[in-house]
Design an enzyme around this catalytic site. Sequence first.
Site, PDB file in Angstrom:
ATOM      1  N   LYS A 127       0.881  -1.281  -0.074  1.00 17.56           N
ATOM      2  CA  LYS A 127      -0.053  -0.025  -0.070  1.00 17.56           C
ATOM      3  C   LYS A 127       0.972   1.374  -0.022  1.00 17.56           C
ATOM      4  O   LYS A 127       0.723   2.094  -0.893  1.00 17.56           O
ATOM      5  CB  LYS A 127      -0.984  -0.190   1.147  1.00 17.56           C
ATOM      6  CG  LYS A 127      -1.540   1.169   1.392  1.00 17.56           C
ATOM      7  CD  LYS A 127      -2.597   1.623   0.409  1.00 17.56           C
ATOM      8  CE  LYS A 127      -3.584   2.650   0.709  1.00 17.56           C
ATOM      9  NZ  LYS A 127      -4.739   3.080   0.141  1.00 17.56           N
ATOM     10  N   LYS A 196       1.550  11.000   4.948  1.00 18.51           N
ATOM     11  CA  LYS A 196       1.798   9.728   5.647  1.00 18.51           C
ATOM     12  C   LYS A 196       2.390   8.724   5.145  1.00 18.51           C
ATOM     13  O   LYS A 196       3.324   7.914   5.071  1.00 18.51           O
ATOM     14  CB  LYS A 196       0.754   9.608   6.768  1.00 18.51           C
ATOM     15  CG  LYS A 196       1.077   8.190   7.645  1.00 18.51           C
ATOM     16  CD  LYS A 196      -0.316   7.719   8.193  1.00 18.51           C
ATOM     17  CE  LYS A 196      -1.057   6.982   6.938  1.00 18.51           C
ATOM     18  NZ  LYS A 196      -2.171   6.174   7.499  1.00 18.51           N
TER      19      LYS A 196
END
Length: 245
Positions: A127, A196
């Site tokens: 991811k 992030k």
Amino acid sequence: GAAAAAGLAEAVGNCDVVVTMLPTGVEVRDVLTDPAVLAAAPDGLVAIDMSSADPVGTRALGADLEAHGIALVDAPVSGGVPRAEAGSLAIMIGGDAAAVELARPVLAAMGDRLFDVGGLGNGHAMKSLNNFVAGTAFVACCEAIATGERFGLDPSVMIDVMNVSTARCFNTDLVMKQHVISGEFASGFALGLLAKDVGIADGLAHAVGSSSPLADLVTALLASARDELGPSVDHTRAYEAWHQR
């Protein structure tokens, strides 16, 4: 058919599978290692974490939960709001094979492209690396549009050209016209979350000793826009911060 629970113990006490999707791995650890959860969790509980989290931290959490009879599966998603609403997300699944099989029916209700990517933590690694590539393409699209516009090109025509040329990508298809050029800035994905995720990929590269100059740069660019605009704004607003420079 959904029902609210009064607390964490009630939420997990009668479940075979629980799902977390929280901002970072810190919150995931706080929830899954909460004493109420550990006390109430039935033996053999499968915890599916669908957050974007640090894969190294995920492996450490998995070892801690295993000591309490809880199997952790990491299964982050990609596809954005439209595919979430349609139940057609792409899901990257990491974990022990037996736990993954128990989790699969739950994941199949949310996604139609399920990828087994290996052991625990591999889902979160995949991811973060996917979002690094997507984030890098977004930065490149923004820079190209800003440069072209200053030279006299029409940004909308630029995207039309890219979409039938070698620059075509998710960002040219579904982001630039719809959210940046239009000024809508409503993709549904926060700037702080993209910063992030790319930062996780950058940290992973350093952790495994991989050279990552581009990840370093994109991480810094996204962090700068986040600090200027705030973490909760739509990530497409980063264009405003960069375009003004």
